[in-house]
Scaffold this active site. Structure first.
Site, PDB file in Angstrom:
ATOM      1  N   ASP A  33      -0.619   8.103 -10.545  1.00 20.44           N
ATOM      2  CA  ASP A  33       0.505   8.298  -9.618  1.00 20.44           C
ATOM      3  C   ASP A  33       1.546   9.141 -10.337  1.00 20.44           C
ATOM      4  O   ASP A  33       1.951   8.830 -11.466  1.00 20.44           O
ATOM      5  CB  ASP A  33       1.088   6.940  -9.198  1.00 20.44           C
ATOM      6  CG  ASP A  33       2.018   7.071  -8.001  1.00 20.44           C
ATOM      7  OD1 ASP A  33       2.971   7.872  -8.060  1.00 20.44           O
ATOM      8  OD2 ASP A  33       1.789   6.373  -7.005  1.00 20.44           O
ATOM      9  N   ILE A  34       1.970  10.216  -9.685  1.00 15.43           N
ATOM     10  CA  ILE A  34       2.900  11.169 -10.319  1.00 15.43           C
ATOM     11  C   ILE A  34       4.300  10.553 -10.500  1.00 15.43           C
ATOM     12  O   ILE A  34       5.082  11.000 -11.329  1.00 15.43           O
ATOM     13  CB  ILE A  34       2.959  12.477  -9.479  1.00 15.43           C
ATOM     14  CG1 ILE A  34       3.445  13.657 -10.297  1.00 15.43           C
ATOM     15  CG2 ILE A  34       3.797  12.333  -8.239  1.00 15.43           C
ATOM     16  CD1 ILE A  34       2.414  14.308 -11.120  1.00 15.43           C
ATOM     17  N   GLN A  96       4.191   3.322   3.796  1.00 23.36           N
ATOM     18  CA  GLN A  96       3.246   4.386   3.425  1.00 23.36           C
ATOM     19  C   GLN A  96       3.958   5.741   3.521  1.00 23.36           C
ATOM     20  O   GLN A  96       4.561   6.061   4.548  1.00 23.36           O
ATOM     21  CB  GLN A  96       2.028   4.370   4.365  1.00 23.36           C
ATOM     22  CG  GLN A  96       0.964   5.401   3.988  1.00 23.36           C
ATOM     23  CD  GLN A  96      -0.289   5.306   4.870  1.00 23.36           C
ATOM     24  OE1 GLN A  96      -0.293   4.599   5.884  1.00 23.36           O
ATOM     25  NE2 GLN A  96      -1.316   6.030   4.481  1.00 23.36           N
ATOM     26  N   HIS A 102      -4.794   4.838   0.471  1.00 24.80           N
ATOM     27  CA  HIS A 102      -4.886   4.725  -0.986  1.00 24.80           C
ATOM     28  C   HIS A 102      -4.497   3.322  -1.423  1.00 24.80           C
ATOM     29  O   HIS A 102      -3.710   2.648  -0.760  1.00 24.80           O
ATOM     30  CB  HIS A 102      -3.985   5.753  -1.674  1.00 24.80           C
ATOM     31  CG  HIS A 102      -2.589   5.752  -1.149  1.00 24.80           C
ATOM     32  ND1 HIS A 102      -2.245   6.430   0.001  1.00 24.80           N
ATOM     33  CD2 HIS A 102      -1.450   5.155  -1.582  1.00 24.80           C
ATOM     34  CE1 HIS A 102      -0.959   6.244   0.249  1.00 24.80           C
ATOM     35  NE2 HIS A 102      -0.455   5.467  -0.689  1.00 24.80           N
ATOM     36  N   PHE A 103      -5.038   2.924  -2.556  1.00 24.71           N
ATOM     37  CA  PHE A 103      -4.670   1.661  -3.191  1.00 24.71           C
ATOM     38  C   PHE A 103      -3.897   1.973  -4.464  1.00 24.71           C
ATOM     39  O   PHE A 103      -4.303   2.841  -5.242  1.00 24.71           O
ATOM     40  CB  PHE A 103      -5.916   0.838  -3.550  1.00 24.71           C
ATOM     41  CG  PHE A 103      -6.521   0.116  -2.384  1.00 24.71           C
ATOM     42  CD1 PHE A 103      -7.293   0.805  -1.459  1.00 24.71           C
ATOM     43  CD2 PHE A 103      -6.313  -1.240  -2.197  1.00 24.71           C
ATOM     44  CE1 PHE A 103      -7.851   0.149  -0.365  1.00 24.71           C
ATOM     45  CE2 PHE A 103      -6.869  -1.904  -1.105  1.00 24.71           C
ATOM     46  CZ  PHE A 103      -7.636  -1.215  -0.193  1.00 24.71           C
ATOM     47  N   HIS A 104      -2.789   1.267  -4.658  1.00 22.42           N
ATOM     48  CA  HIS A 104      -2.026   1.346  -5.902  1.00 22.42           C
ATOM     49  C   HIS A 104      -2.567   0.294  -6.864  1.00 22.42           C
ATOM     50  O   HIS A 104      -2.772  -0.860  -6.464  1.00 22.42           O
ATOM     51  CB  HIS A 104      -0.551   1.019  -5.665  1.00 22.42           C
ATOM     52  CG  HIS A 104       0.160   1.952  -4.741  1.00 22.42           C
ATOM     53  ND1 HIS A 104       0.985   2.944  -5.186  1.00 22.42           N
ATOM     54  CD2 HIS A 104       0.180   2.034  -3.388  1.00 22.42           C
ATOM     55  CE1 HIS A 104       1.499   3.599  -4.153  1.00 22.42           C
ATOM     56  NE2 HIS A 104       1.021   3.066  -3.050  1.00 22.42           N
TER      57      HIS A 104
END
Ligand code: 5GP
Length: 146
Positions: A33-34, A96, A102-104
């Site tokens: 994740d950026i 979202q 997506h999953f974190h």
């Protein structure tokens, strides 16, 4: 709502935008994740074009949760956190911000601050170093599975 083919993760999947990938198979991709909420924060996405979990096929859901579990195990080994937060939002009202499911996967330690969601870009050298730690563990896991 129709899937937006130009959302940021669709573009990352097509390599039109850069990402720090740590894992890829036929159905899924995982990348840093950026704007990490904690060190080692990684995102797992299906290659299938689906905006939310509700739009994803059963096969896509199986693949993405399997990869998410794999990445959570790798994160536990790579960063030795006390816990691992797995989170997934469906729709803007649920938080979202990128319309590709997506999953974190977020390593957590008691008393350690979780930074705000999608708020501040992480330090690039730190993101790269954390990605390398994850890749190393994933490579060991792949050897054990072989
Ligand atoms: P959501 O809010 O949709 O659950 O999460 C989207 C996540 O994607 C956020 O945590 C945000 O930091 C991350 N993100 C947004 N844009 C980019 C990008 O261009 N590259 C990467 N690697 N992550 C991104």
């Amino acid at each position: 709502m129709a899937y937006d083919n130009n959302n940021v993760f669709a573009r990352i999947l097509r390599d039109e935008l850069p990402s720090i990938r740590v894992y890829e198979d036929e159905y899924t991709v995982a990348f840093m994740d950026i704007m990490p909420q904690a060190p080692g924060h990684v995102l797992v996405i299906p290659k299938e074009a689906a905006e939310t979990l509700l739009d994803l096929s059963d096969d896509g859901a199986r693949a993405v949760i399997s990869t998410t579990r794999h990445l959570a195990i790798a994160a536990k080994q790579a960063f030795a956190p006390q816990g691992i937060l797995v989170a997934q939002m469906n729709g803007a009202a649920a938080g979202q911000t990128v319309p590709h499911i997506h999953f974190h996967v977020i390593p957590r330690n008691a008393g350690q601050e979780v930074l705000a969601h999608a708020a501040e870009k992480g330090d690039m050298a730190e993101l790269v170093a954390n990605a390398e730690k994850l890749r190393k563990v994933l490579a060991e896991m792949a050897k054990d599975e072989a």
